[in-house]
Design a protein around this motif. Structure first.
Motif, PDB file in Angstrom:
ATOM      1  N   LYS A 272       8.123  84.060  46.122  1.00 43.45           N
ATOM      2  CA  LYS A 272       8.647  85.046  47.074  1.00 43.45           C
ATOM      3  C   LYS A 272       9.714  85.916  46.417  1.00 43.45           C
ATOM      4  N   ASN A 273      10.627  85.281  45.687  1.00 42.09           N
ATOM      5  CA  ASN A 273      11.707  86.024  45.037  1.00 42.09           C
ATOM      6  C   ASN A 273      11.191  86.909  43.915  1.00 42.09           C
ATOM      7  N   VAL A 274      10.234  86.416  43.165  1.00 45.93           N
ATOM      8  CA  VAL A 274       9.660  87.197  42.070  1.00 45.93           C
ATOM      9  C   VAL A 274       8.985  88.449  42.624  1.00 45.93           C
ATOM     10  N   LYS A 275       8.200  88.289  43.667  1.00 47.40           N
ATOM     11  CA  LYS A 275       7.483  89.432  44.239  1.00 47.40           C
ATOM     12  C   LYS A 275       8.445  90.424  44.890  1.00 47.40           C
ATOM     13  N   SER A 276       9.524  89.910  45.491  1.00 48.10           N
ATOM     14  CA  SER A 276      10.494  90.818  46.111  1.00 48.10           C
ATOM     15  C   SER A 276      11.244  91.637  45.066  1.00 48.10           C
ATOM     16  N   ASN A 277      11.206  91.187  43.807  1.00 49.71           N
ATOM     17  CA  ASN A 277      11.816  91.943  42.711  1.00 49.71           C
ATOM     18  C   ASN A 277      10.805  92.855  42.008  1.00 49.71           C
ATOM     19  N   GLY A 278       9.625  92.995  42.601  1.00 46.56           N
ATOM     20  CA  GLY A 278       8.628  93.907  42.050  1.00 46.56           C
ATOM     21  C   GLY A 278       7.953  93.402  40.785  1.00 46.56           C
ATOM     22  N   ILE A 279       7.973  92.082  40.581  1.00 39.42           N
ATOM     23  CA  ILE A 279       7.401  91.494  39.366  1.00 39.42           C
ATOM     24  C   ILE A 279       6.027  90.910  39.688  1.00 39.42           C
ATOM     25  N   ASP A 280       5.074  91.081  38.786  1.00 45.24           N
ATOM     26  CA  ASP A 280       3.712  90.596  38.997  1.00 45.24           C
ATOM     27  C   ASP A 280       3.631  89.076  39.009  1.00 45.24           C
ATOM     28  N   VAL A 281       2.798  88.557  39.915  1.00 45.45           N
ATOM     29  CA  VAL A 281       2.456  87.134  39.959  1.00 45.45           C
ATOM     30  C   VAL A 281       0.940  87.030  39.848  1.00 45.45           C
ATOM     31  N   ILE A 282       0.460  86.284  38.853  1.00 44.68           N
ATOM     32  CA  ILE A 282      -0.978  86.139  38.625  1.00 44.68           C
ATOM     33  C   ILE A 282      -1.336  84.655  38.640  1.00 44.68           C
ATOM     34  N   CYS A 283      -2.376  84.317  39.398  1.00 40.58           N
ATOM     35  CA  CYS A 283      -2.821  82.922  39.481  1.00 40.58           C
ATOM     36  C   CYS A 283      -3.952  82.662  38.493  1.00 40.58           C
ATOM     37  N   ILE A 284      -3.800  81.615  37.703  1.00 39.01           N
ATOM     38  CA  ILE A 284      -4.870  81.121  36.840  1.00 39.01           C
ATOM     39  C   ILE A 284      -5.479  79.933  37.577  1.00 39.01           C
ATOM     40  N   PRO A 285      -6.601  80.139  38.270  1.00 37.80           N
ATOM     41  CA  PRO A 285      -7.100  79.108  39.188  1.00 37.80           C
ATOM     42  C   PRO A 285      -7.512  77.831  38.480  1.00 37.80           C
ATOM     43  N   GLY A 286      -7.392  76.747  39.221  1.00 39.36           N
ATOM     44  CA  GLY A 286      -7.745  75.441  38.674  1.00 39.36           C
ATOM     45  C   GLY A 286      -8.090  74.467  39.782  1.00 39.36           C
ATOM     46  N   PRO A 287      -8.201  73.188  39.478  1.00 37.49           N
ATOM     47  CA  PRO A 287      -8.621  72.188  40.455  1.00 37.49           C
ATOM     48  C   PRO A 287      -7.656  72.066  41.635  1.00 37.49           C
ATOM     49  N   SER A 288      -8.219  71.711  42.786  1.00 35.06           N
ATOM     50  CA  SER A 288      -7.440  71.453  43.996  1.00 35.06           C
ATOM     51  C   SER A 288      -8.011  70.208  44.661  1.00 35.06           C
ATOM     52  N   ALA A 289      -7.184  69.200  44.867  1.00 34.22           N
ATOM     53  CA  ALA A 289      -7.653  67.958  45.490  1.00 34.22           C
ATOM     54  C   ALA A 289      -8.186  68.210  46.893  1.00 34.22           C
ATOM     55  N   ALA A 290      -7.512  69.105  47.625  1.00 32.45           N
ATOM     56  CA  ALA A 290      -7.932  69.387  49.005  1.00 32.45           C
ATOM     57  C   ALA A 290      -9.341  69.957  49.048  1.00 32.45           C
ATOM     58  N   LEU A 291      -9.619  70.950  48.223  1.00 32.70           N
ATOM     59  CA  LEU A 291     -10.936  71.579  48.221  1.00 32.70           C
ATOM     60  C   LEU A 291     -11.996  70.660  47.616  1.00 32.70           C
ATOM     61  N   THR A 292     -11.621  69.903  46.595  1.00 33.82           N
ATOM     62  CA  THR A 292     -12.557  68.969  45.979  1.00 33.82           C
ATOM     63  C   THR A 292     -13.047  67.939  46.992  1.00 33.82           C
ATOM     64  N   ALA A 293     -12.118  67.373  47.764  1.00 36.17           N
ATOM     65  CA  ALA A 293     -12.490  66.392  48.780  1.00 36.17           C
ATOM     66  C   ALA A 293     -13.279  67.044  49.910  1.00 36.17           C
ATOM     67  N   LEU A 294     -12.860  68.226  50.323  1.00 36.41           N
ATOM     68  CA  LEU A 294     -13.521  68.904  51.446  1.00 36.41           C
ATOM     69  C   LEU A 294     -14.988  69.178  51.159  1.00 36.41           C
ATOM     70  N   VAL A 295     -15.270  69.790  50.010  1.00 37.63           N
ATOM     71  CA  VAL A 295     -16.657  70.197  49.739  1.00 37.63           C
ATOM     72  C   VAL A 295     -17.569  68.994  49.492  1.00 37.63           C
ATOM     73  N   SER A 296     -17.002  67.857  49.090  1.00 43.13           N
ATOM     74  CA  SER A 296     -17.822  66.666  48.865  1.00 43.13           C
ATOM     75  C   SER A 296     -18.027  65.854  50.135  1.00 43.13           C
ATOM     76  N   SER A 297     -17.307  66.213  51.214  1.00 43.24           N
ATOM     77  CA  SER A 297     -17.380  65.433  52.453  1.00 43.24           C
ATOM     78  C   SER A 297     -18.608  65.760  53.293  1.00 43.24           C
ATOM     79  N   GLY A 298     -19.141  66.966  53.123  1.00 43.74           N
ATOM     80  CA  GLY A 298     -20.261  67.392  53.947  1.00 43.74           C
ATOM     81  C   GLY A 298     -19.850  67.917  55.302  1.00 43.74           C
ATOM     82  N   MET A 299     -18.551  67.932  55.583  1.00 44.60           N
ATOM     83  CA  MET A 299     -18.062  68.460  56.866  1.00 44.60           C
ATOM     84  C   MET A 299     -17.956  69.981  56.797  1.00 44.60           C
ATOM     85  N   ALA A 300     -17.832  70.607  57.954  1.00 42.09           N
ATOM     86  CA  ALA A 300     -17.733  72.064  58.023  1.00 42.09           C
ATOM     87  C   ALA A 300     -16.578  72.542  57.163  1.00 42.09           C
TER      88      ALA A 300
END
Length: 287
Positions: free
Chosen positions: A112-140
């Protein structure tokens, strides 16, 4: 202040004056991306939740770089210095102990502070436990709720549990191994024992385990068992067409809350009867 991220020079990463949010493996090191390795090797410094954990990853990947501690305890002191470093042209990578930074980890205020100072924030995506479990569950999974770790305070915790009980979307949450049995008992109380859930343990690691059952079954599965490893729980949405079984615990809780708020027993019962499509007498007799 507005910020703009240009995509024209991504092959020259890391760029000066950019904060990189770098996803790291949640278990299996093969899940690290080539881009993440490149960023971790070449940024000016790496801000990490726990330097002792991050150095293990760095050593296994053969990466040497400057590490600084950035966590809930020191973030207020470190944020001004990191922003100043970025303004001076340095590139910084932010990592958590495992998985995607920011999610249930420190760093939100920094972004939040970095962006409020006009500085770029870039995400290098990687694993997420929440999404890994969700997609393997078969639930909506096209729309779901993520609750992270439930609050420890009883009132706050019960509010979230009630929300989960009533939700018509899949819910994903984290839990520590020594509190899993308590959580399962709470979910039985709020959602009923026949609600289907999946407990995922040690995701992407050698002893990964994904157990899908109703709450009754999972209570028996883990009863008396030593539970180790990180836990992710996926909870099926409430079946809005299933009215054959009334969750008396939840109804009574709602009734008492309405009475505490100032409604009479009769008025509160009438309100809930209309809301739940039930006979007023059923709710009235719960008090």
């Amino acid at each position: 202040m507005s910020t703009k991220t240009s995509l024209s020079h991504r092959n020259q990463e890391p760029e000066n004056s950019v904060l990189y949010l770098v996803g790291t493996p949640i278990g299996n090191l093969d899940d690290i991306s080539l881009r993440a390795i490149k960023i971790l090797k070449n940024v000016s410094l790496i801000a990490c939740e726990d330097t002792r954990q991050t150095i293990k990853l760095m050593n296994k990947l053969g990466i040497k770089n400057k590490l600084i501690s950035f966590n809930d305890h020191n973030s207020c002191k470190k944020i001004p210095k990191l922003i100043n470093d970025l303004k001076e042209g340095k590139s910084i990578a932010l990592v958590s102990d495992a998985g995607m930074p920011i999610i249930c980890d420190p760093g939100e205020d920094l972004v939040k502070n970095v962006k409020s100072n006009g500085i770029d924030v870039i995400c290098i995506p990687g694993p997420s436990a929440a999404l890994t479990a969700l997609v393997s569950s078969g639930m909506a999974s096209s729309s779901f709720n993520f609750e992270g770790f439930l609050p420890k305070k009883k009132n706050e915790r019960e509010k979230i549990l009630f929300k989960i009980c009533e939700s018509e979307k899949t819910t994903v949450l984290f839990e520590s191994p020594h509190r899993l049995n308590r959580l399962l008992e709470e979910l039985k109380e709020f959602c009923g024992g026949d609600r289907e859930i999946q407990v995922s343990r040690e995701l992407t690691k050698k002893f990964e385990e994904n157990i899908y059952d109703n709450i009754y079954g999972l209570i028996e599965t883990f009863r008396g068992r030593e539970i180790i490893g990180e836990i992710t729980v996926v909870i099926k949405a409430r079946n809005k067409l299933k009215n054959s079984k009334i969750n008396e615990f939840v109804l009574k809780k709602e009734l008492n809350e309405l009475i505490t708020a100032g409604l009479s027993l009769s008025a509160a019962s009438s309100y809930l009867a209309k809301k739940k499509n039930l006979k007023k007498s059923i709710i009235y007799n719960l008090h």
